[in-house]
Design a protein around this motif. Structure first.
Motif, mmCIF file in Angstrom:
data_model
loop_
_atom_site.group_PDB
_atom_site.id
_atom_site.type_symbol
_atom_site.label_atom_id
_atom_site.label_comp_id
_atom_site.label_asym_id
_atom_site.label_seq_id
_atom_site.Cartn_x
_atom_site.Cartn_y
_atom_site.Cartn_z
ATOM 1 N N THR A 184 0.800 -1.219 0.000
ATOM 2 C CA THR A 184 0.000 0.000 0.000
ATOM 3 C C THR A 184 0.835 1.273 0.000
ATOM 4 O O THR A 184 0.285 2.369 -0.094
ATOM 5 N N ASP A 185 2.153 1.160 0.107
ATOM 6 C CA ASP A 185 3.029 2.327 0.059
ATOM 7 C C ASP A 185 4.387 1.872 -0.438
ATOM 8 O O ASP A 185 4.815 0.739 -0.159
ATOM 9 N N ILE A 186 5.084 2.727 -1.180
ATOM 10 C CA ILE A 186 6.397 2.344 -1.697
ATOM 11 C C ILE A 186 7.512 2.631 -0.699
ATOM 12 O O ILE A 186 8.639 2.171 -0.881
ATOM 13 N N ALA A 187 7.222 3.364 0.361
ATOM 14 C CA ALA A 187 8.251 3.760 1.316
ATOM 15 C C ALA A 187 8.157 2.913 2.579
ATOM 16 O O ALA A 187 7.069 2.466 2.964
ATOM 17 N N PRO A 188 9.281 2.663 3.254
ATOM 18 C CA PRO A 188 9.243 1.968 4.544
ATOM 19 C C PRO A 188 8.359 2.725 5.531
ATOM 20 O O PRO A 188 8.231 3.952 5.475
ATOM 21 N N ALA A 189 7.773 1.983 6.466
ATOM 22 C CA ALA A 189 6.869 2.611 7.426
ATOM 23 C C ALA A 189 7.601 3.589 8.326
ATOM 24 O O ALA A 189 7.024 4.607 8.733
ATOM 25 N N THR A 190 8.866 3.303 8.645
ATOM 26 C CA THR A 190 9.660 4.190 9.501
ATOM 27 C C THR A 190 11.108 4.188 9.020
ATOM 28 O O THR A 190 11.534 3.305 8.267
ATOM 29 N N ALA A 191 11.881 5.153 9.506
ATOM 30 C CA ALA A 191 13.312 5.193 9.182
ATOM 31 C C ALA A 191 14.031 3.992 9.769
ATOM 32 O O ALA A 191 14.975 3.457 9.164
ATOM 33 N N ALA A 192 13.595 3.528 10.945
ATOM 34 C CA ALA A 192 14.218 2.348 11.559
ATOM 35 C C ALA A 192 14.008 1.117 10.690
ATOM 36 O O ALA A 192 14.909 0.263 10.559
ATOM 37 N N LEU A 193 12.834 0.988 10.068
ATOM 38 C CA LEU A 193 12.571 -0.151 9.193
ATOM 39 C C LEU A 193 13.404 -0.058 7.912
ATOM 40 O O LEU A 193 13.819 -1.087 7.369
ATOM 41 N N ALA A 194 13.644 1.141 7.417
ATOM 42 C CA ALA A 194 14.534 1.292 6.264
ATOM 43 C C ALA A 194 15.925 0.791 6.616
ATOM 44 O O ALA A 194 16.583 0.107 5.807
ATOM 45 N N ARG A 195 16.392 1.090 7.826
ATOM 46 C CA ARG A 195 17.698 0.574 8.267
ATOM 47 C C ARG A 195 17.665 -0.943 8.372
ATOM 48 O O ARG A 195 18.656 -1.612 8.054
ATOM 49 N N GLN A 196 16.529 -1.494 8.791
ATOM 50 C CA GLN A 196 16.411 -2.952 8.874
ATOM 51 C C GLN A 196 16.592 -3.588 7.498
ATOM 52 O O GLN A 196 17.267 -4.622 7.359
#
Length: 320
Positions: free
Chosen positions: A145-157
């Motif tokens: 439903t979105d192309i971006a990670p839910a949070t910055a921490a999840l992007a790091r994950q």
């Protein structure tokens, strides 16, 4: 055993060769438009079957139209800026950002400025293995439903997960030949993708799941693991063998053993590795080879788990 991992490099300034290579590699229709000054593309990829990781660098601004790709394409803009358009929406991504290039089954376009992009292409079947329900309650195709990670921490994950797979799993010449290792890595990427990016996968147990989380379910699941621990079985396979949903088998293990099905399977495989170490010849066999045979790609993690379980490092068991 022949390695399932295929490494490939490509470096060209020929627009026709670049177009042909990208179309062949990603199995889709492409439209590429570059400036009049020409450009160079450098593509380094490792294809493991259920997933592929690639680093792509180019020297000019490119406009690329991409047809439907039957897979999940996750990108990280390392040093490039990317303008991405899909399903009528345009997003501008800066260097360092993690994003979905497209939702599965939809065409997309990217305006790619000079620099590097890291790409992961993940087989949709692996996502289904991680998120599936019982056969009678299987959800429809997972929709992001979105192309971006839910949070910055999840992007790091996501960055941490891909770094581990690339630098630990795929660079290990012994582990990368083992189907158990590759299967585990694919599901690790799939689980991370489902955690990082908002989607419609069902995660909460239903009333039926709670009802089915019995000791009988647990016994059927454990019997299946004991018999098939040497194969690349998934949590969905275990649930199917127990004739319940994935959520039910997960709940059964948590309720009765305070663990997860895959953690229990890891313990079974650790015991099998211990048995092999006891019988191995230290003049011919190595800890890494035995660990990899049972799905352990990281020597340091295997050693830590083994020492915690048996009180000695695995090399001591092998030497004895």
């Amino acid at each position: 055993m022949t390695s399932p991992v295929q490494t490939r490099g490509f470096d060209s300034c020929d627009p026709s060769a670049i177009h042909a290579f990208l179309a062949e590699t990603y199995g889709t229709d492409l439209r590429i438009r570059a400036g009049d000054d020409g450009y160079r593309l450098v593509h380094r990829s490792v294809d493991a079957g259920p997933f592929a990781l690639a680093t792509i660098g180019q020297t000019a601004s490119l406009d690329i139209g991409v047809g439907e790709i039957d897979g999940l394409v996750i990108c990280r803009a390392r040093t490039a800026r990317v303008d991405r358009t899909c399903d009528g929406a345009t997003h501008q991504l800066a260097p360092g950002e993690v994003f979905l290039a497209t939702r599965p089954g939809l065409p997309f376009a990217v305006g790619w400025h000079p620099g590097e992009v890291e790409v992961c292409v993940l087989d949709l079947a692996v996502l289904a293995q991680v998120a599936t329900a019982a056969p009678a309650r299987r959800p429809g195709r997972i929709r992001f439903t979105d192309i971006a990670p839910a949070t910055a921490a999840l992007a790091r994950q996501w960055r941490t997960t891909t770094t581990y797979v690339r630098d630990v799993v795929l660079t290990n010449p012994i582990a990368s030949t083992q189907p158990l290792v590759i299967g585990n890595a694919a599901r690790m990427l799939a689980a991370s993708a489902l955690t990082v990016f908002p989607n419609t996968a069902v995660t909460d147990p239903t009333i039926e799941d709670r009802r089915d989380a019995t000791t009988a379910t647990l016994r059927r699941a454990i019997a299946f693991m004991d018999e098939h621990a040497d194969l690349d079985i998934t949590a969905a396979d275990i649930a199917d063998a127990a004739a319940v949903s994935l959520r039910a088998v997960q709940l059964a293990f948590r309720r009765h053993l305070n663990t997860t099905p895959m953690a229990y399977l890891r313990r079974v495989r650790l015991d099998r590795a211990h048995h092999d170490l006891l019988l191995a010849d230290p003049r011919r066999d190595t800890v890494s080879a035995i660990a990899s045979r049972w799905g352990f790609a990281s020597h340091s993690r295997f050693t830590a788990w083994y020492h915690a379980s048996y009180g000695v490092p695995p090399r001591e068991t092998l030497s004895a």
